[in-house]
Design a protein around this motif. Structure first.
Motif, short mmCIF file in Angstrom:
data_model
loop_
_atom_site.label_atom_id
_atom_site.label_comp_id
_atom_site.label_asym_id
_atom_site.label_seq_id
_atom_site.Cartn_x
_atom_site.Cartn_y
_atom_site.Cartn_z
N THR A 63 3.05 -10.98 0.24
CA THR A 63 2.37 -12.01 0.08
C THR A 63 2.17 -12.61 1.71
O THR A 63 1.82 -13.62 2.24
N VAL A 64 3.07 -12.68 2.66
CA VAL A 64 3.32 -13.05 4.41
C VAL A 64 2.28 -11.88 4.76
O VAL A 64 1.44 -12.81 5.86
N ILE A 65 2.14 -10.56 4.44
CA ILE A 65 0.98 -10.12 4.86
C ILE A 65 -0.35 -10.60 4.47
O ILE A 65 -1.19 -10.82 5.92
N TYR A 66 -0.74 -10.57 3.63
CA TYR A 66 -1.84 -11.54 2.57
C TYR A 66 -2.30 -12.75 3.89
O TYR A 66 -3.26 -12.74 3.94
N ALA A 67 -0.83 -13.04 3.92
CA ALA A 67 -1.36 -15.10 4.01
C ALA A 67 -1.77 -14.46 5.73
O ALA A 67 -2.56 -15.15 6.05
N VAL A 68 -0.84 -13.66 5.95
CA VAL A 68 -1.67 -13.75 8.25
C VAL A 68 -3.52 -12.67 7.92
O VAL A 68 -3.75 -13.05 9.16
N VAL A 69 -3.20 -11.41 7.81
CA VAL A 69 -4.77 -10.71 7.87
C VAL A 69 -5.71 -12.51 6.78
O VAL A 69 -6.31 -11.97 7.89
N THR A 70 -5.83 -12.64 6.18
CA THR A 70 -6.66 -13.69 5.39
C THR A 70 -6.13 -14.99 6.55
O THR A 70 -8.35 -15.17 7.09
N SER A 71 -5.72 -15.06 6.92
CA SER A 71 -5.96 -16.82 7.56
C SER A 71 -6.19 -15.96 9.23
O SER A 71 -7.26 -16.85 9.86
N GLY A 72 -5.82 -15.18 9.79
CA GLY A 72 -6.03 -14.19 11.27
C GLY A 72 -7.60 -14.69 11.17
O GLY A 72 -8.15 -14.99 11.80
N LEU A 73 -8.60 -13.64 10.29
CA LEU A 73 -9.58 -13.59 10.46
C LEU A 73 -10.35 -14.14 10.02
O LEU A 73 -11.70 -14.27 10.64
N LYS A 74 -9.85 -15.70 8.96
CA LYS A 74 -10.48 -16.12 8.87
C LYS A 74 -10.90 -16.78 9.96
O LYS A 74 -12.41 -17.75 10.30
N VAL A 75 -9.28 -17.25 10.81
CA VAL A 75 -9.98 -17.91 12.04
C VAL A 75 -10.73 -17.06 12.96
O VAL A 75 -11.67 -17.81 13.45
N VAL A 76 -10.79 -16.07 13.06
CA VAL A 76 -11.88 -15.00 13.93
C VAL A 76 -13.03 -15.37 13.85
O VAL A 76 -13.62 -15.56 14.32
N ILE A 77 -13.28 -14.52 12.25
CA ILE A 77 -14.73 -15.26 12.22
C ILE A 77 -15.28 -15.81 12.01
O ILE A 77 -16.67 -16.02 12.02
N GLY A 78 -14.41 -16.53 11.53
CA GLY A 78 -15.05 -18.18 11.42
C GLY A 78 -15.80 -19.07 12.59
O GLY A 78 -16.63 -19.58 12.57
N MET A 79 -14.74 -18.61 13.41
CA MET A 79 -15.19 -19.55 15.03
C MET A 79 -16.34 -18.28 15.82
O MET A 79 -17.12 -19.15 15.89
N ALA A 80 -16.03 -17.45 15.00
CA ALA A 80 -17.34 -16.46 15.63
C ALA A 80 -18.55 -17.38 15.02
O ALA A 80 -20.22 -17.50 15.59
N LEU A 81 -18.72 -17.43 13.36
CA LEU A 81 -19.91 -17.77 13.44
C LEU A 81 -20.46 -19.12 13.28
O LEU A 81 -21.51 -20.08 13.53
N ALA A 82 -19.18 -19.75 13.53
CA ALA A 82 -19.44 -21.09 13.27
C ALA A 82 -20.70 -21.02 14.82
O ALA A 82 -21.05 -21.98 15.68
N LEU A 83 -19.92 -20.59 16.68
CA LEU A 83 -20.76 -20.42 17.62
C LEU A 83 -21.95 -20.04 16.99
O LEU A 83 -22.83 -20.85 17.75
#
Lengths: 300, 429
Positions: free
Chosen positions: A81-101
């Motif tokens: 659960t913790v791995i899943y939460a960290v991986v998904t939220s980490g990727l969403k931050v990085v990819i989301g930010m890149a896409l937003a820019l």
């Protein structure tokens, strides 16, 4: 309020704040809240202490919790659960930010691309899960057949116990990154142009612009994205269930899927106890996290 | 299979047959709701029964309600029973799952109904609680064993294996011929349990009091060598490299198709799979045979059998007499005939006077000798003990795909079983 101002000020305070509505106006909301939220919460606290078959319940104290922590796969489920939460939220931050820019810059078909990114958010999670289960089939799935065409033997995305959890996490990111992107777009757009002009006068490079202006000023957006996706990741269930049912074996079980399996098996008291554990787990991880994120934001 | 053999096998008496016939004939009127699962076979046969019954009793209306199968369906049944909102008549498991729906409190006893005279005692045992019988058979009995592809056996000149060693030798020969020897379909996790569950006849042959001791917390899978064999067989088949390449992602319908069309040679499965073959790949129904899961000795080779699901009447029903009459109709030779016509024959019936058509598929014909005089069969563990751990299917997936070895899989299952026994409030756990 300083202590020296004395009683008078304290007494005066409530009168000043007095609401123009009588207390009875709160009653409907209070009733709805009690019936729909408070009552089930306390009922579930009680039932988590019983052996409950739906037909009758026997009080057994904390035995359900002891049993839940004896569950051979609970520890793995917690880690997953913790791995899943960290991986998904980490990727969403990085990819989301890149896409937003990317999507706030002057590019062709910006509006169209924005809607394409956001589209998966609107689709049913179970539908997405079933679709990707088909795409990720080890021999007949489009992903591995595509890889085979360029000479790569694709892995068993969902049937390899080492990979299954990460495959589901990737699909989760694909589905949820649109929301993170939208939040970040709002964050980028809200940054006053003055900062960039000042930076240009100082001779800042593009990279310095991003690192010293955009990134710090997007902190509120980052805090929102991390909090939302982390809580979402901790209580994730639908996608895991649709794609692997916690399998192969127990390799992609999360706390929520362990709980659901107890419920399916008819261990209602035990699964209620599991929900209490999940509730506490989310509180223990997320409350300090939001406190840290918000404190930093205050210091900016 | 001839009719005479079957009649002998079922122990039918013509007298009983006549009794049932006269009991069903009185005209009825009223309304019934009938809850079934969403399996295509269940729906087809339920619709055929309702059509036939309402044709005979034009004043009766029966609404069929459909629920999901599996654990989700179990929860719907339990919730509706607990809230008094159950359909008048419904279909549900017999055996260990039956005990979990609190029959004495929720169901109408059918012990003294005239149609019970024709129902086999072995079936009554698995739908009884507190001295009363609550159900009537909904389907034929099943065997758990191995469906095999006849053309592959003929092509390679293989014999039906009586021992596990012979079975493994066949697997080796099939693999050497470049074919898939054993089909597994772990995407539908329930289908992974067969090597363990269908081995139970062999367990009982070696340890006759295993079920009793297991229920009393005195015997364990991990520490009883005969019981551990089931898990070991699962591991051996994986380690031999006999499985289909996509065993982790294949589903039950895939398995059915593969064994019928010869994409694989063996598929460990319950014989109800024959019905699915008849429905989805009817052209290949003659290509599928069946044998019991081989044990360690050819002398004690026998079939682990499953009692059919059952049809029950909820205590909350507004029209108990009509409901009982309808149940009696389902459990009559006429009901069996309607079933044969609607979905075909998949095994011997539990009702005296019920006959199989003369041209049953080969897999059904292969199964029948185990039920005849001199044939050897015994019930699966879930009909001898109320305890079945819910995580067995995940554990067998692990053992069957090499994630975990047989010994630790069996130990883990013993842990799982303890939880279920405690939930049922059994003594000694």
């Amino acid at each position: 309020m300083a202590a020296s101002t004395g009683r008078g000020a304290i007494a005066a305070q409530p009168r000043k704040r007095r609401s123009p509505y009588s207390g009875w106006f709160f009653l409907p909301a209070a009733i709805i809240y009690s019936v729909l939220f408070l009552a089930p919460t306390f009922a579930s606290l009680y039932f988590s202490l019983t052996r409950w078959t739906l037909f009758d319940s026997v009080f057994i104290g904390l035995e359900n919790f002891a049993q839940f922590f004896r569950e051979p796969f609970l520890i793995q489920g917690l880690v997953n659960t913790v791995i899943y939460a960290v991986v998904t939220s980490g990727l969403k931050v990085v990819i989301g930010m890149a896409l937003a820019l990317l999507l706030t810059s002057q590019i062709v078909a910006r509006g169209y691309l924005r809607s394409v990114i956001f589209f998966p958010v609107l689709v049913s999670t179970v539908g997405v899960g079933i679709t990707f289960t088909v795409l990720m089939h080890p021999t007949q799935g489009m992903i591995n057949q595509g890889l085979a065409m360029i000479g790569i033997a694709g892995p068993g995305w969902l049937v390899d116990p080492k990979l299954a959890l990460y495959s589901v996490a990737l699909v989760d990111v694909w589905k949820g990154v649109g929301l993170a992107t939208v939040i970040y777009i709002a964050g980028v757009v809200a940054i006053p142009k003055d900062y960039f002009e000042a930076a240009r006068i100082d001779g800042a490079t593009k990279w310095q612009n991003f690192w010293y202006v955009t990134l710090p000023l997007m902190r509120p957006a980052t805090a929102t994205v991390i909090t939302l996706s982390f809580i979402g990741g901790l209580r994730t269930f639908d996608l895991i269930w649709a794609m692997t049912r916690g399998g192969p074996g127990f390799a992609s079980d999360t706390v929520a899927s362990v709980i659901y399996k107890q419920y399916q098996a008819g261990f209602y008291g035990l699964s209620t106890a599991g929900n209490v554990v999940l509730f506490v787990l989310i509180a223990v991880l997320v409350v300090p996290l939001t406190m840290v994120l918000n404190r930093k934001q205050g210091h900016e | 299979m001839t009719k005479t053999k079957l009649t002998a096998l079922m122990g039918a008496s013509t007298l009983g047959l006549l009794l049932t016939a006269s009991a069903v004939n009185a005209q009825q009127s009223g309304y019934l709701s009938f809850l079934i699962d969403n399996g295509p076979q269940s729906v087809a046969v339920a619709e055929a029964w309702v059509a036939a019954y309402t044709a005979k009793n034009p004043d009766v209306t029966i609404d069929i309600e459909v629920r999901p199968g599996g654990g989700e369906g179990d929860n719907i049944v339990k919730t509706r029973l607990a809230t008094g909102a159950m359909a008048d008549v419904f279909f549900y498991n017999s055996g260990s799952l039956f005990q979990a729906i609190n029959p004495v409190q929720n169901l109408l006893p059918l012990t003294d109904e005239p149609f019970q005279a024709n129902v086999q005692d072995s079936f009554k045992l698995v739908v009884s609680a507190g001295g009363d019988v609550y159900g009537a058979p909904f389907a034929p009995a099943m065997g758990g064993g191995i469906l095999y592809n006849i053309p592959i056996y003929e092509e390679l000149g293989l014999d039906i294996p009586k021992t596990w060693d012979e079975f493994m030798a066949n697997n080796e020969a099939i693999k050497a011929a470049g074919k898939t020897a054993v089909i597994q379909t772990y995407a539908d996790t329930w289908s992974s349990q067969l090597f363990v569950l269908a081995d139970f006849y062999n367990v009982m042959a070696e340890v006759p009091d295993f079920a009793e001791k297991y229920t009393a917390n005195e015997a364990k899978f991990a520490t009883t060598p005969a019981a551990l064999r089931g898990f070991e067989k699962l591991q051996e088949v994986f380690e031999g490299g006999y499985l289909n390449a996509d065993f982790g992602a294949a589903t039950y319908p895939d398995g059915i198709r593969m064994v019928a069309t010869g994409e694989g040679a063996h598929y460990p499965m319950l014989t109800f799979g024959i019905g699915a073959i008849a429905e989805t790949v009817p052209d290949h129904i003659q290509d599928v045979g069946f044998f019991a899961q081989p044990g360690d000795s050819a002398d004690s080779n026998g079939l682990t059998t499953w009692m059919p699901d059952s049809i029950y009447v909820a205590k909350s029903t507004a029209s108990p007499d009509l409901a009982k009459d309808f149940v009696g109709f389902v459990a009559s030779p006429e009901g069996c005939d309607i079933r044969n016509e609607a979905v075909g024959a998949t095994g011997p019936y539990m009702v005296a006077g019920c006959e199989l058509p003369a041209d049953v598929p080969p897999a059904v014909a292969d199964m029948l000798p185990y039920f005849e005089a001199g044939g050897q069969n015994g019930p699966a563990l879930e009909f001898l003990s109320p305890v079945k751990g819910p995580a067995l299917e995940q554990i067998t997936v692990e053992v069957g795909s090499g994630i975990r070895d047989a010994a630790s899989g069996a130990a883990l299952y013993d842990e799982d079983v303890r939880k279920q026994a405690q939930q049922l409030g059994l003594a000694g756990w």
